[in-house]
Design an enzyme around this catalytic site. Structure first.
Site, PDB file in Angstrom:
ATOM      1  N   LYS A 228       0.821  -1.222   0.000  1.00  0.00           N
ATOM      2  CA  LYS A 228       0.000   0.000   0.000  1.00  0.00           C
ATOM      3  C   LYS A 228       0.850   1.267   0.000  1.00  0.00           C
ATOM      4  O   LYS A 228       2.033   1.248   0.327  1.00  0.00           O
ATOM      5  CB  LYS A 228      -0.975  -0.046   1.182  1.00  0.00           C
ATOM      6  N   ARG A 262      -3.411 -10.001   5.259  1.00  0.00           N
ATOM      7  CA  ARG A 262      -3.860 -10.082   3.858  1.00  0.00           C
ATOM      8  C   ARG A 262      -2.711  -9.618   2.968  1.00  0.00           C
ATOM      9  O   ARG A 262      -2.352  -8.446   2.987  1.00  0.00           O
ATOM     10  CB  ARG A 262      -5.109  -9.210   3.686  1.00  0.00           C
TER      11      ARG A 262
HETATM   12  N1  HH2 Z   1      -7.466  -3.908   1.038  1.00  0.00           N
HETATM   13  C1  HH2 Z   1      -7.811  -3.984  -0.264  1.00  0.00           C
HETATM   14  C2  HH2 Z   1      -8.905  -4.755  -0.661  1.00  0.00           C
HETATM   15  N2  HH2 Z   1      -9.621  -5.461   0.235  1.00  0.00           N
HETATM   16  N3  HH2 Z   1      -9.998  -6.135   2.465  1.00  0.00           N
HETATM   17  C3  HH2 Z   1      -9.690  -6.066   3.766  1.00  0.00           C
HETATM   18  N4  HH2 Z   1     -10.391  -6.741   4.676  1.00  0.00           N
HETATM   19  N5  HH2 Z   1      -8.642  -5.291   4.205  1.00  0.00           N
HETATM   20  C4  HH2 Z   1      -7.871  -4.567   3.350  1.00  0.00           C
HETATM   21  O1  HH2 Z   1      -6.940  -3.872   3.815  1.00  0.00           O
HETATM   22  C5  HH2 Z   1      -8.181  -4.612   1.962  1.00  0.00           C
HETATM   23  C6  HH2 Z   1      -9.281  -5.419   1.549  1.00  0.00           C
HETATM   24  C7  HH2 Z   1      -7.024  -3.212  -1.280  1.00  0.00           C
HETATM   25  O2  HH2 Z   1      -5.946  -3.951  -1.752  1.00  0.00           O
HETATM   26  P1  HH2 Z   1      -5.907  -4.776  -3.119  1.00  0.00           P
HETATM   27  O3  HH2 Z   1      -6.959  -5.836  -3.117  1.00  0.00           O
HETATM   28  O4  HH2 Z   1      -4.552  -5.262  -3.357  1.00  0.00           O
HETATM   29  O5  HH2 Z   1      -6.190  -3.691  -4.233  1.00  0.00           O
HETATM   30  P2  HH2 Z   1      -7.473  -3.300  -5.063  1.00  0.00           P
HETATM   31  O6  HH2 Z   1      -8.523  -2.861  -4.108  1.00  0.00           O
HETATM   32  O7  HH2 Z   1      -6.996  -2.209  -5.986  1.00  0.00           O
HETATM   33  O8  HH2 Z   1      -7.917  -4.543  -5.820  1.00  0.00           O
END
Ligand code: HH2
Length: 289
Positions: A228, A262
């Site tokens: 992030k 995660r």
């Molecule tokens: N962060 C993201 C998505 N889902 N769910 C939980 N519970 N906690 C988090 O911190 C979280 C989440 C964002 O990360 P990522 O899936 O890598 O990116 P994107 O939302 O662009 O797909």
């Protein structure tokens, strides 16, 4: 003795129970999206399933499958499109593996279809505030729900987030959501302070430092720091070069009492945890965890 505070807790899933009191568990991220902030467009169709199975081999305890990017500025994805992205992948992963699956969605219809296809956990970044039908879906089966804190919505959340006291406000939010779940018969809740979701660098650091306070609410705490932007702010590194920051922040979170991490980089995270588990518990005991 382990410096991790002892909050005995377990997640009862379909085929298995994850005893989270023993060690930090790794949730591997599978974004079936064209536009996720670090891996958009990399995983679709067979490649998505292969990536999930690779993460299982690398030591993922859960695979988190999502079809909507929630990066800052992202727009909502229509239901049909999200279903078409997520469902075939949940079905295929389930047909090849008994790994616990969580579905990363704000939509009750996506959650319901994924649970029917064999998913074990709902990961709702809106903490059941976006879809009025989500509590019904979550309560229908005694499976865990991840409730994440977010200020605003992904589209606007990073436009000058403000709090009087971020930790107290997130605690108040968690207490309100726990009461909401209790009233609706939702018994397995995981709490997540939502790193990067309507938060400045300082807010993210304050929240990571406050994990023991969130854990005191009696639910497992999940943390998502992987790749992030606050890690970029701290290290000056671009999104594809944030592994060190991701691992350091996750180990720090684990030390503070987070039970689920995660992450995108399962293999390296698992190796890092193997080392800290061996230091805390000894090599033999760590293997048995
Ligand atoms: N962060 C993201 C998505 N889902 N769910 C939980 N519970 N906690 C988090 O911190 C979280 C989440 C964002 O990360 P990522 O899936 O890598 O990116 P994107 O939302 O662009 O797909």
């Amino acid at each position: 003795m382990s410096p991790v505070p002892d909050y005995p807790t377990a997640l009862r899933l379909r085929e298995t129970t994850l005893d989270l009191s023993l060690r930090c568990h790794v949730m591997g991220i599978l974004n079936v999206t064209p536009d996720s902030f670090s891996d958009g467009g990399q995983h679709a169709g067979t490649a998505a399933v292969e990536h999930a199975l690779r993460m299982v081999e690398e030591g993922a305890d859960i695979v988190d499958i999502g079809g909507e990017s929630t990066r800052p500025g992202a727009r909502e994805v229509p239901l049909d499109e999200e279903l078409a992205r997520v469902l075939p992948v949940v079905e295929a992963v389930r047909s090849h593996s008994s790994v616990p699956i969580s579905v990363d969605t704000r939509k009750a219809a996506v959650a319901e279809a994924a649970l029917e296809a064999g998913a074990d956990v709902i990961n709702d970044i809106s903490a059941m505030r976006d879809d009025a039908d989500m509590p019904r879906v979550a309560a229908a089966q005694d499976l865990p729900v991840v409730l994440m804190h977010m200020q605003g919505s992904p589209e606007i959340m990073q436009r000058g987030p403000r709090y009087e006291n971020v930790v107290e406000e997130v605690l108040t939010f968690f207490r309100e959501r726990l009461a909401f779940c209790h009233e609706r018969g939702i018994r397995q809740v995981v709490l997540d302070p939502g790193i990067g979701f309507g938060k400045t660098l300082q807010h993210n650091l304050d929240l990571l430092r406050a994990i023991p306070r969130f854990a005191e609410l009696g639910c497992p705490v999940l943390i998502g720091t992987s790749r992030k932007s606050f890690l970029g702010q701290l290290t000056g590194r671009e999104v594809d070069d944030r592994l060190a920051g991701s691992i350091a922040s996750n180990l720090a979170a684990c030390r503070k009492g987070a039970r689920l991490l995660r992450v995108h980089d399962v293999r390296d995270m698992r190796a890092a945890l193997d080392v800290t588990d061996a230091i805390d518990h000894g090599v033999e005991a760590a293997h048995a965890l």
